[in-house]
Design an enzyme around this catalytic site. Sequence first.
Site, short mmCIF file in Angstrom:
data_model
loop_
_atom_site.label_atom_id
_atom_site.label_comp_id
_atom_site.label_asym_id
_atom_site.label_seq_id
_atom_site.Cartn_x
_atom_site.Cartn_y
_atom_site.Cartn_z
N ARG A 163 -2.31 1.07 8.09
CA ARG A 163 -2.39 0.82 9.53
C ARG A 163 -1.72 1.94 10.32
O ARG A 163 -2.27 2.46 11.30
CB ARG A 163 -1.73 -0.52 9.86
CG ARG A 163 -1.55 -0.80 11.35
CD ARG A 163 -0.69 -2.03 11.57
NE ARG A 163 0.65 -1.87 11.03
CZ ARG A 163 1.65 -1.26 11.65
NH1 ARG A 163 1.45 -0.72 12.84
NH2 ARG A 163 2.83 -1.16 11.08
N ARG A 164 -0.51 2.31 9.89
CA ARG A 164 0.21 3.36 10.60
C ARG A 164 -0.46 4.72 10.39
O ARG A 164 -0.58 5.53 11.32
CB ARG A 164 1.67 3.42 10.13
CG ARG A 164 2.48 2.18 10.52
CD ARG A 164 3.93 2.36 10.11
NE ARG A 164 4.72 1.18 10.44
CZ ARG A 164 5.50 0.53 9.59
NH1 ARG A 164 5.58 0.95 8.32
NH2 ARG A 164 6.20 -0.51 9.97
N ARG B 272 7.99 4.87 0.53
CA ARG B 272 8.41 3.54 0.12
C ARG B 272 9.89 3.57 -0.18
O ARG B 272 10.49 4.65 -0.30
CB ARG B 272 7.62 3.04 -1.10
CG ARG B 272 7.58 1.51 -1.12
CD ARG B 272 6.77 0.89 -2.21
NE ARG B 272 7.13 -0.52 -2.30
CZ ARG B 272 6.91 -1.28 -3.33
NH1 ARG B 272 6.30 -0.79 -4.39
NH2 ARG B 272 7.27 -2.54 -3.32
N GLY B 273 10.50 2.41 -0.31
CA GLY B 273 11.94 2.32 -0.55
C GLY B 273 12.62 1.50 0.52
O GLY B 273 12.00 1.14 1.53
N ASN B 274 13.90 1.20 0.31
CA ASN B 274 14.61 0.42 1.32
C ASN B 274 14.88 1.28 2.55
O ASN B 274 14.59 2.48 2.58
CB ASN B 274 15.91 -0.17 0.74
CG ASN B 274 16.88 0.91 0.27
OD1 ASN B 274 16.99 1.97 0.87
ND2 ASN B 274 17.59 0.62 -0.81
N THR C 209 16.98 4.46 2.12
CA THR C 209 16.23 5.49 1.41
C THR C 209 15.29 6.21 2.37
O THR C 209 15.18 7.45 2.36
CB THR C 209 15.43 4.89 0.25
OG1 THR C 209 16.35 4.31 -0.69
CG2 THR C 209 14.60 5.95 -0.46
N ARG C 210 14.62 5.47 3.20
CA ARG C 210 13.66 6.06 4.14
C ARG C 210 14.38 6.93 5.17
O ARG C 210 13.95 8.05 5.46
CB ARG C 210 12.86 4.96 4.83
CG ARG C 210 12.03 4.14 3.86
CD ARG C 210 11.22 3.08 4.56
NE ARG C 210 10.59 2.20 3.59
CZ ARG C 210 9.50 1.50 3.82
NH1 ARG C 210 8.89 1.58 4.98
NH2 ARG C 210 9.00 0.71 2.90
N ARG D 68 15.06 -12.51 -0.89
CA ARG D 68 15.14 -11.27 -1.64
C ARG D 68 16.54 -10.69 -1.47
O ARG D 68 17.28 -11.06 -0.55
CB ARG D 68 14.10 -10.28 -1.15
CG ARG D 68 12.66 -10.72 -1.36
CD ARG D 68 11.70 -9.83 -0.58
NE ARG D 68 11.82 -8.43 -0.96
CZ ARG D 68 11.33 -7.42 -0.24
NH1 ARG D 68 10.73 -7.65 0.91
NH2 ARG D 68 11.45 -6.18 -0.67
N CYS E 23 -2.21 -7.73 4.42
CA CYS E 23 -1.14 -6.91 5.01
C CYS E 23 -1.32 -5.43 4.75
O CYS E 23 -0.66 -4.60 5.36
CB CYS E 23 0.22 -7.37 4.50
SG CYS E 23 0.46 -7.12 2.72
N SER F 193 17.55 -7.44 -0.88
CA SER F 193 17.80 -6.24 -0.10
C SER F 193 18.69 -6.55 1.09
O SER F 193 18.82 -7.70 1.53
CB SER F 193 16.48 -5.64 0.39
OG SER F 193 15.90 -6.47 1.39
N THR G 185 5.20 7.34 6.25
CA THR G 185 4.87 6.00 6.73
C THR G 185 4.35 5.18 5.58
O THR G 185 3.75 5.69 4.64
CB THR G 185 3.85 6.04 7.87
OG1 THR G 185 3.55 4.69 8.28
CG2 THR G 185 2.56 6.72 7.44
N LYS H 134 5.14 -11.16 7.89
CA LYS H 134 3.98 -10.31 7.58
C LYS H 134 3.75 -10.15 6.08
O LYS H 134 2.70 -9.67 5.67
CB LYS H 134 4.13 -8.94 8.25
CG LYS H 134 5.35 -8.14 7.83
CD LYS H 134 5.44 -6.86 8.65
CE LYS H 134 6.72 -6.10 8.40
NZ LYS H 134 6.93 -5.73 7.01
N ASP H 135 4.73 -10.55 5.25
CA ASP H 135 4.54 -10.49 3.80
C ASP H 135 3.70 -11.66 3.27
O ASP H 135 3.24 -11.62 2.13
CB ASP H 135 5.89 -10.50 3.08
CG ASP H 135 6.67 -9.20 3.26
OD1 ASP H 135 6.04 -8.18 3.57
OD2 ASP H 135 7.90 -9.22 3.09
#
Length: 332
Positions: free
Chosen positions: A139-140, A157-159, A162-163, A23, A250, A25, A135, A91-92
């Site tokens: 899960r979190r 959400r976001g890269n 961004t977070r 990807r 996931c 990113s 978050t 995990k993806d």
Amino acid sequence: MNATAPAAPGTDTPRKTLRIGTRGSLLATTQAGTVRDALIAAGHPAELVIITTKGDVTAGPVQRIGVGVFVAELREALLAGEVDVAVHSYKDLPTVQPADLVVAAVPPREDPRDALVARDGLVLGELPPGSKVGTSAPRRRAQLRALGLGLDIQPLRGNIDTRLGKVESGELDAIVIARAGLSRIGRLDAITESLEPVQMLPAPSQGALAVECRADNPDLIAILAELDDAAARAAVVAERSLLAELEAGCTAPVGAIAEVVESIDDEGRIFDELSVRGCAAAVDGSDSIRASAVGSPSRAEELGRAVARELLELGARELMVAADAEEAPADD
């Protein structure tokens, strides 16, 4: 592109440059870059090929757009011969491995814990009730609410930039994010607290990479196997076996961590054991159950499934079914 590199010493045959799909990113290319650099250091020329996935261009929650949204196009490129290798955040990956592809290497794993990034350097226990905490995973959300701190959990959400920016701007008081991602892009300085598993169990296989290739290429499988880390693979096998036994993905409110630890027998001899811990939680924080097992690393799959079966006996299925009614993005 099908580039070649200079011939190997003592031969006249040019070595093919391995094309590594990733990807685009910053985190993804940094992760894939570690694999590229390791291959080059071992004498195997390699380069990155950027591939856009559905998850990169779809803004909706991952639960809605489907499991595997960050890997499908990478796998299609592998099967089409457009790339030779794909590097994924482990995990993806869906828990069912396609027969025509193989995870040839699990490189050494980053610290799998979650991390808190909070305003004013605060740790989790110092956040006042009502603090807005972003978050990205059920899960979190579930485990944070189960702590009973009265936090206002916000979707996120976001890269990574961004977070982090949502805390820096004051839009959020804190975020919870995978420590491994911050480590890989050199932003550990942003962390105000690394969350211990007793507070929050991470996502299964968080911090681990999957280096995947076609199953019909034994020569490449052997090359990639040079990058494999036995302890990381055992941990990931246990954690993903737990997920598979639970029939969870996931986006489920399930956490797990497996670690190879040293033990001492009655005669003072040191040996390795695999410790496996898992949890399932109600997204509203009303219930949380945990289970654990310890055994030989060679029994990784068996141990993971045993922990999952104990969780199921304690009511994990009901918690996961309730969580399915909620929409939330998956870990990143």
